[in-house]
Structure formats: structure tokens, C-alpha cells
Design an enzyme around this catalytic site. Sequence first.
Site, PDB file in Angstrom:
ATOM      1  CG  HIS A 541      -1.910  -1.088   1.253  1.00  0.00           C
ATOM      2  ND1 HIS A 541      -2.624  -1.434   2.374  1.00  0.00           N
ATOM      3  CD2 HIS A 541      -2.337  -1.922   0.276  1.00  0.00           C
ATOM      4  CE1 HIS A 541      -3.435  -2.440   2.092  1.00  0.00           C
ATOM      5  NE2 HIS A 541      -3.272  -2.762   0.821  1.00  0.00           N
TER       6      HIS A 541
HETATM    7  C1  LIG Z   1       0.261  -7.406  -4.451  1.00  0.00           C
HETATM    8  C2  LIG Z   1      -0.699  -6.307  -4.118  1.00  0.00           C
HETATM    9  C3  LIG Z   1      -1.821  -6.594  -3.361  1.00  0.00           C
HETATM   10  C4  LIG Z   1      -2.712  -5.580  -3.031  1.00  0.00           C
HETATM   11  N1  LIG Z   1      -3.879  -5.894  -2.401  1.00  0.00           N
HETATM   12  C5  LIG Z   1      -4.818  -4.936  -2.227  1.00  0.00           C
HETATM   13  C6  LIG Z   1      -6.105  -5.275  -1.733  1.00  0.00           C
HETATM   14  O1  LIG Z   1      -6.397  -6.446  -1.469  1.00  0.00           O
HETATM   15  N2  LIG Z   1      -7.007  -4.284  -1.560  1.00  0.00           N
HETATM   16  C7  LIG Z   1      -6.706  -2.979  -1.830  1.00  0.00           C
HETATM   17  O2  LIG Z   1      -7.569  -2.105  -1.611  1.00  0.00           O
HETATM   18  N3  LIG Z   1      -5.496  -2.629  -2.328  1.00  0.00           N
HETATM   19  C8  LIG Z   1      -4.563  -3.576  -2.568  1.00  0.00           C
HETATM   20  N4  LIG Z   1      -3.379  -3.254  -3.126  1.00  0.00           N
HETATM   21  C9  LIG Z   1      -3.066  -1.828  -3.348  1.00  0.00           C
HETATM   22  C10 LIG Z   1      -3.708  -1.189  -4.569  1.00  0.00           C
HETATM   23  O3  LIG Z   1      -3.882  -2.115  -5.596  1.00  0.00           O
HETATM   24  C11 LIG Z   1      -2.827  -0.015  -5.004  1.00  0.00           C
HETATM   25  O4  LIG Z   1      -2.667   0.858  -3.909  1.00  0.00           O
HETATM   26  C12 LIG Z   1      -3.383   0.789  -6.162  1.00  0.00           C
HETATM   27  O5  LIG Z   1      -3.735  -0.061  -7.213  1.00  0.00           O
HETATM   28  C13 LIG Z   1      -2.352   1.832  -6.623  1.00  0.00           C
HETATM   29  O6  LIG Z   1      -2.884   2.590  -7.680  1.00  0.00           O
HETATM   30  P1  LIG Z   1      -2.000   3.685  -8.435  1.00  0.00           P
HETATM   31  O7  LIG Z   1      -2.807   4.223  -9.541  1.00  0.00           O
HETATM   32  O8  LIG Z   1      -1.465   4.649  -7.453  1.00  0.00           O
HETATM   33  O9  LIG Z   1      -0.729   2.912  -8.991  1.00  0.00           O
HETATM   34  P2  LIG Z   1      -0.629   1.575  -9.838  1.00  0.00           P
HETATM   35  O10 LIG Z   1      -1.956   0.941 -10.002  1.00  0.00           O
HETATM   36  O11 LIG Z   1       0.464   0.784  -9.235  1.00  0.00           O
HETATM   37  O12 LIG Z   1      -0.199   2.085 -11.282  1.00  0.00           O
HETATM   38  C14 LIG Z   1       1.055   2.596 -11.594  1.00  0.00           C
HETATM   39  C15 LIG Z   1       1.458   2.062 -12.963  1.00  0.00           C
HETATM   40  O13 LIG Z   1       2.530   2.837 -13.471  1.00  0.00           O
HETATM   41  C16 LIG Z   1       3.425   1.982 -14.137  1.00  0.00           C
HETATM   42  N5  LIG Z   1       4.744   2.623 -14.187  1.00  0.00           N
HETATM   43  C17 LIG Z   1       5.592   2.859 -13.166  1.00  0.00           C
HETATM   44  N6  LIG Z   1       6.699   3.482 -13.610  1.00  0.00           N
HETATM   45  C18 LIG Z   1       6.540   3.633 -14.941  1.00  0.00           C
HETATM   46  C19 LIG Z   1       7.344   4.208 -15.955  1.00  0.00           C
HETATM   47  N7  LIG Z   1       8.530   4.751 -15.685  1.00  0.00           N
HETATM   48  N8  LIG Z   1       6.881   4.189 -17.236  1.00  0.00           N
HETATM   49  C20 LIG Z   1       5.683   3.651 -17.539  1.00  0.00           C
HETATM   50  N9  LIG Z   1       4.881   3.070 -16.595  1.00  0.00           N
HETATM   51  C21 LIG Z   1       5.307   3.086 -15.320  1.00  0.00           C
HETATM   52  C22 LIG Z   1       3.409   0.714 -13.320  1.00  0.00           C
HETATM   53  O14 LIG Z   1       3.868  -0.381 -14.087  1.00  0.00           O
HETATM   54  C23 LIG Z   1       1.942   0.621 -12.921  1.00  0.00           C
HETATM   55  O15 LIG Z   1       1.201  -0.157 -13.821  1.00  0.00           O
HETATM   56  C24 LIG Z   1      -2.463  -4.239  -3.469  1.00  0.00           C
HETATM   57  C25 LIG Z   1      -1.344  -3.963  -4.257  1.00  0.00           C
HETATM   58  C26 LIG Z   1      -0.466  -4.981  -4.590  1.00  0.00           C
HETATM   59  C27 LIG Z   1       0.735  -4.662  -5.434  1.00  0.00           C
END
Ligand SMILES: Cc1cc2nc3c(=O)[nH]c(=O)nc-3n(C[C@H](O)[C@H](O)[C@H](O)COP(=O)(O)OP(=O)(O)OC[C@H]3O[C@@H](n4cnc5c(N)ncnc54)[C@H](O)[C@@H]3O)c2cc1C
Length: 608
Positions: A541
Site C-alpha cells: 500500500h
Molecule cells: C500485491 C498487491 C496486493 C494488493 N492488495 C490490495 C487489496 O487487497 N485491496 C486494496 O484495496 N489494495 C490492494 N493493493 C493496493 C492497490 O492495488 C494499489 O494501492 C493501487 O492499485 C495503486 O494505484 P496507483 O494508480 O497509485 O498505482 P498503480 O496501479 O500501481 O499504477 C502505476 C502504474 O505505473 C506503471 N509505471 C511505473 N513506472 C513507470 C514508468 N517509468 N513508465 C511507464 N509506466 C510506469 C506501473 O507499471 C503501474 O502499472 C495491493 C497492491 C499490490 C501490489
Amino acid sequence: MSTLAPPHQIHTEYDLVFAGGGTAACIIASRLAVAFPDLSILVLERGPTTESKMEHIQPGQFLTHLAPESKTMQFYTSTPSEHVAGRSVVVPTGRCIGGGSSVNFMVYNRPSTSDFDAWEKEFGNAGWSANDMIPMLQKAETYEIDPNKPTHGSDGPLKVSFGRDEMLDIGRQYLEIGPKLDKNRPRSDEGNGLNEESINVFFQCPKWSSTDGCRSDVAHPYIYNKNLENLSVFDGCLVDRIVIKDGVATGLEYFFDTRVYESAPQDIRSVKALKLVVVSAGAMGSPPILERSGLGKKEILEKAGISVVNDLSGVGANYQDHAFYISPYIADPDSITFDLLFRGDPETWRIAREKWEMDRSGLLSTNIVDSCIKMRPLPHELDELGPEFMDYWNEVLANKPDRPLFWHTISPGLPADQSALPPLKFMSSASILGYPASRGHIHVVSKDPYAVPDFHAGYLSNPADVSALRWAYKKGRELTRRMPAFRGAFAPAHPQFAADSPAALTETRPVPVDAPNIVYSAEDDKAIDANIRQMVQTTWHSLGTCAMKPLPQGGVVDSKLNVHGVQNLKVADLSIPPSNVNSNTYSTAVAIGEKAAMIIAEELGCTL
Ligand SMILES: Cc1cc2nc3c(=O)[nH]c(=O)nc-3n(C[C@H](O)[C@H](O)[C@H](O)COP(=O)(O)OP(=O)(O)OC[C@H]3O[C@@H](n4cnc5c(N)ncnc54)[C@H](O)[C@@H]3O)c2cc1C
């Protein structure tokens, strides 16, 4: 997995360009593409596509993404720390179209009202209070459990349900024994009402999956199923940096990522953004992109050989996670658990696949969390937490009765490296700290986008976090030892209590509900603390590394998500929360995505 050169036809300019194609990005890009059919939108995601792939559709495949060789996860290794017994903790994040939403454990949990209110009141971000953000949560979801329940959504793209099947028996036992053991904490049918009534109640835990047994990622409903002509989402594109000219963001530079397209040429490419660049690469991915672009703390950039465009000391600082502490217990061998599935047992997988294909039921249709509680100490329990906890309590929790200290469950199975485990069935008492006091950071060390960053998770650097998890251990153990499926503690992963201590791990059968609680000595507490430091891990998280705060307070973006001092550049993902939210963060990322889409739409002249 494709290893060929990428087939993408990426034009040289678009109106809006996104760095990262994860949870928030997919929502924002999709909402804007629908609202503005004349706008051209590009999303560059470094990981692979997820379209129609079973590992992103069948909920029960969640653990497969955490395998060491996984291509859908990015693993960040923290510097070793004395606070976690000299270990280097590893923090994985989603790395594919859909990001975390496509690989997470699908536990449905929502912040407390005071979490969002703090963003507005304590950090001066107008428009981010709970009153503003609850409609964002509602807009995104269809709460299949009861669409008319207050604060839930009835027709959003993301389905929330209890899954296809009844709860597994271990989840049922938890809900039955918990309220019997703890008369102050009854059972409730709502643990996600965002208010005080959702604290200290045992409840069936909803999942980010539909009653037809499929994961509710963002990529399928917001991107793939919409087929929007003005929206291009490309996989295997690693964003190196933002191009900034005279204080204005004008585009991105990127490579084709060798982990997705092994034989792709490694020349740097560029794309222009005519109106806006949105960095949405997650709490671990966004700071490195900003820093490689010259946006970050001067000393850090200079050390990495990067020219400073804007001295922003908050980039990559303020790293937070929810410390996760699992205590494994041995379960009755007749229990239904995920262990054989986790171990890759062919027969278990065959049956699970058949069931899912037949009617979307069985282990592949669910996750590992059926029931839980958001626990907060009651006034008479505060003494149990010790004196080093009280400052933290007064500062973070005392005046915010809608905030739990931790979230707790007992799961059917042990989601861990299976190679080191005996062939037993497990039940895992798991506690997730709601508002850790400890902080870390993530920074680049060079211009190279493939270079390993300087990451420090910071877990347990504040003793209040250890006090909280010590209490969580005791609470979890009392509940577990009363469950009918309990067959003893899995000692190698527990505190090493003295053999003559009343806390010694001697029980192998459940005790009666009214049995006395274990009394722990000061020595026992030390053993628990040592175990916490040995065992604590990520909850995946990560957040807070480009905080939405005023510049003098170390802020990176303002309340419209504009990067301080740069035009046409926003950050929108879980890097922007200035303070933590209670537990699992998918819902917060979703709400940020919906809010960011609204902000950008307004700036483009339309109300979403
Ligand atoms: C294993 C795991 C289990 C989890 N379990 C839960 C759960 O059960 N319940 C819950 O509520 N939350 C859970 N979470 C947390 C939740 O999924 C995340 O907090 C949320 O999805 C983050 O969203 P975001 O948009 O901030 O980033 P992300 O969804 O992580 O998106 C960021 C994206 O940017 C891409 N990226 C990074 N750097 C670059 C770059 N330089 N160039 C191009 N692309 C790039 C990455 O590949 C990624 O796809 C979990 C997360 C993980 C990893």
C-alpha cells in the site's frame, strides 16, 4: 508474454499524455476520452497488457503475480534496517495495464471520513474533503451486496460483492467466535460505512470482484471493454522523463521496456503533449520520473547527475505503507484453505479451474479474506499498549473515533514463499497497521531508468508502530486459539517465548471461548517485539511520495494536482495523499482517479 519488437504505432503528438497505465491512469484516461471525443489521449505503461488474461480475471490467481519471476510486478528492495532486524524488505507494485488493480488481493476497504477531511483541513486542499470524495467512491462502484446502502454506489464500472460462493469455513468461524470472545465488538453488516459505526465491529469482508466470480480491475471496464477510438493505451513503454521547456511540460521521453519486448531497439523516443502531461506511475513509479526530469530535491538530483529544473524537496519523501504482520497457525487438516493452490498442487488447480469454468465458483472465484474487523483500542484497553504509544494515540487517533488502529483478519491459508513451508494447512492471523508513524523515501541514484532506486521503507522506525502490532498479536492469538479449526501455532514464525512462560506455544487444540486470556510478561513482550521486527512486511500500500501539500511543507502538487512551479504537468495516483488512509488502498486510488478526471475535465471546459 510477447518478446518481439513492439507493434505499436505511437504518433508523435497527442493532446494528453500519461506516464503509467495503472489504477488511477486507466480511470482518468477513460473518463476523459468518453467526455471529449475530439481529444487524443495516450497512455504509456511499462508492463504488459492484461486483456482477457485469466491471471487478471480469476480472483484466486492473486498470489501468482508475486512469484519472484513475475512480469506483472515490479519489486523494490529497501535498504537493510535495524528496525526490521537488519532485513531488506521487498515491496512489490503492480506493473501492467491496470497496475495494482489487476494484481492485488481484492480486499475491499474504504478510508475513514476523517482521512479525506484531513487532506482538506490539515493540508489546505480545497475540494478533497470526505464530502467531495465519497461521491467519487460511489461513482466508481456497483455495490452488488446492497446497491442502496448509504455511501455506496449502484451503477459504477467496478463491481463489489462477497464473491460467488458462501464464505469459507475459517471466515465463518472468525465471525462467530470474534463477537463471542469480545462482547464490546459485535458483528455488523457494514464495516465500510466510513464512520465510527464501522470501527470495532466484525464483518464479512467484501471483495473487488463480481458475483459472477471475476476480478474488478480497472483495465477491463474502463479501457478494454470501451474500445475508445481516441484513447491509445500501450504496454511495454518505460517512461524515462518529462520534457520541460521554460517551465512548461511539453511531452515525454520513453523506451520500449526490455522485460516486455526483449528484442526492442533501445533508442529513446519522444511524444509531445499538446495540452497536459499526467504522471500516474504510482507511489513508487512517479517520484523517479519526476526526479529524472529535474524535479526533486537539489542535493539528490545533483548526486545523481541530473540538472535541476525545480528544487522540490518533497519528491520521493514521506513514503508510507501499512506495516503488515502475519502470525501463521496450523489449521485442522480437513479445513478448506488456499495452501494447496499456493503450493501449485496440480489436482487442486485442476478442480479449481473446472469449478470456475463450470459456474465461476470455487477457490479461483474468491480471495483469501472473508471476514475482518477494524480494531481500535477502547478506553480501558489503552494501558495494554504501553507508554510509548500514548503520544501517537493522542496525535493520530484519540480525536478521530472513525479511525482504527489496525485492520485484522484470519485467512484460510498462508500467502508466503511456499518453498520453506511444511505441507500443512494454515490459518493466518494478519494485522495491517492503519496509520504507521514511520516514514521512508524513494529516490533515483542515476539518470538510468533501469537503475535500482534508493528505497528505504522506514518500517517500525517509530516505536509506537511496534506497540500497536504487539497488541495486535495478542488480540489475534486470543481469537485464533478459540476457533474450531485451530491446531496450534506454527512456531518458527512466532515469537520465541521461554518454555516455562504462560505464553509458550504449547496448545494444539482450541480452548473454550471463556478460557482466560494469556498473560504476557515483560520478557514475552520483548520476544513479540523481536518477532514483529523479523516478520513485518509490506501490505503493498505504498503512498504519499508526491504529497498534495503547500510547497513550504514539502508538497509536490497543489489541490488541482499541478506540480508546483511547472505548467501543464499533473501527478495523479497514490503518491499524492498527504496523509495515510485506513487500510487497503485500491478504493483511495480509484477515488483519486475519479477526482483527477473531474479536475482535468473542468479545466478543459466540461463537467463530468
Ligand atoms: C500485491 C498487491 C496486493 C494488493 N492488495 C490490495 C487489496 O487487497 N485491496 C486494496 O484495496 N489494495 C490492494 N493493493 C493496493 C492497490 O492495488 C494499489 O494501492 C493501487 O492499485 C495503486 O494505484 P496507483 O494508480 O497509485 O498505482 P498503480 O496501479 O500501481 O499504477 C502505476 C502504474 O505505473 C506503471 N509505471 C511505473 N513506472 C513507470 C514508468 N517509468 N513508465 C511507464 N509506466 C510506469 C506501473 O507499471 C503501474 O502499472 C495491493 C497492491 C499490490 C501490489
